[in-house]
Design an enzyme around this catalytic site. Structure first.
Site, mmCIF file in Angstrom:
data_model
loop_
_atom_site.group_PDB
_atom_site.id
_atom_site.type_symbol
_atom_site.label_atom_id
_atom_site.label_comp_id
_atom_site.label_asym_id
_atom_site.label_seq_id
_atom_site.Cartn_x
_atom_site.Cartn_y
_atom_site.Cartn_z
ATOM 1 N N HIS A 1 17.056 42.066 -50.463
ATOM 2 C CA HIS A 1 16.464 41.306 -49.338
ATOM 3 C C HIS A 1 16.946 42.234 -48.118
ATOM 4 C CE1 HIS A 1 20.989 40.991 -49.218
ATOM 5 N NE2 HIS A 1 20.767 41.115 -47.911
ATOM 6 N N HIS B 1 17.649 47.682 -43.209
ATOM 7 C CA HIS B 1 17.827 48.407 -44.436
ATOM 8 C C HIS B 1 18.025 47.353 -45.622
ATOM 9 C CE1 HIS B 1 21.952 47.074 -43.664
ATOM 10 N NE2 HIS B 1 21.926 47.393 -44.925
#
Ligand code: ATP
Ligand code: MG
Length: 192
Positions: free
Chosen positions: A60, A142
């Site tokens: 995720h 990120h």
């Protein structure tokens, strides 16, 4: 045994019960094709940098980290977040990096995404309105792919193109083999 006897053995809690909390964060949650592509990049990065790969089902991109929220406030949160004025957008994930301080190997963006920044800002604004606290440090987009990775210089990689058409609220449950996540709700972004 009486209740006070049970309390002495530690089998039940004594004193006022602490409010239950859940560890929450907003995230971009990949569709299956994107998840597979991210997982392939994780395999490739692991060959370069070692470490432990994140399980595919956990991949995720965190948008906003709330941390522990009293369970009683979750309904207000689920209902309070709405009308996010951001349309669906694409992310071009083309940059693999490593942070020595926490030994995370990640996939991110070489180019700033205005749409992603706007989505994070809109969520933060709504959380402030709802008076729900969150980690307000600068957002560094990120996707964690590796933990405890040896790392090296930043690597160019085969880009993963992610068509983002929504975001989710996730509850994180710490476990011995790494956190397990429950998606509590999905919000869709407008498509043209
Ligand atoms: P574990 O901590 O058990 O190794 P995890 O980091 O995957 O697992 P959480 O710590 O619950 O699970 O974090 C959930 C998500 O929120 C992760 O993407 C994590 O990087 C991010 N996160 C955790 N703490 C913060 C924070 N203080 N600020 C911003 N993001 C955070
Ligand atoms: Mg963590």
């Amino acid at each position: 045994m009486t209740e006070s006897g049970l309390a002495q053995t530690g089998l039940i809690e004594s004193g006022p019960a602490k409010p239950a909390t859940r560890r929450l964060f907003f995230a971009l949650w990949p569709d299956d094709a994107t998840r597979n592509a991210l997982n392939r990049t994780g395999k490739w990065l692991h060959q370069h940098w070692g470490g432990r790969r994140m399980r595919a089902d956990t991949l995720h991109l965190t948008l906003v980290f709330l941390g522990d929220l009293p369970a009683a406030q979750i309904d207000a949160l689920l209902q309070g977040i709405q009308n996010i004025p951001i349309g669906a957008f694409e992310l071009n994930l083309d940059q693999a990096g490593h942070w020595p301080h926490n030994r995370i190997g990640w996939l991110g963006l070489s180019q700033h995404s205005q749409a992603l920044e706007s989505l994070v800002r809109a969520l933060r604004d709504q959380l402030r309105t709802l008076d729900i606290p969150f980690d307000a440090r600068p957002h560094t987009p990120h996707i964690t792919l590796l933990r405890k990775a040896q790392g090296g210089a930043a690597l160019e990689c085969l880009p993963v193109n992610w068509a983002v058409d929504g975001f989710v609220l996730v509850a994180s449950n710490p476990q011995a083999d790494g956190a397990h996540y429950d998606v509590l709700q999905t919000w869709r972004l407008a498509t043209q």
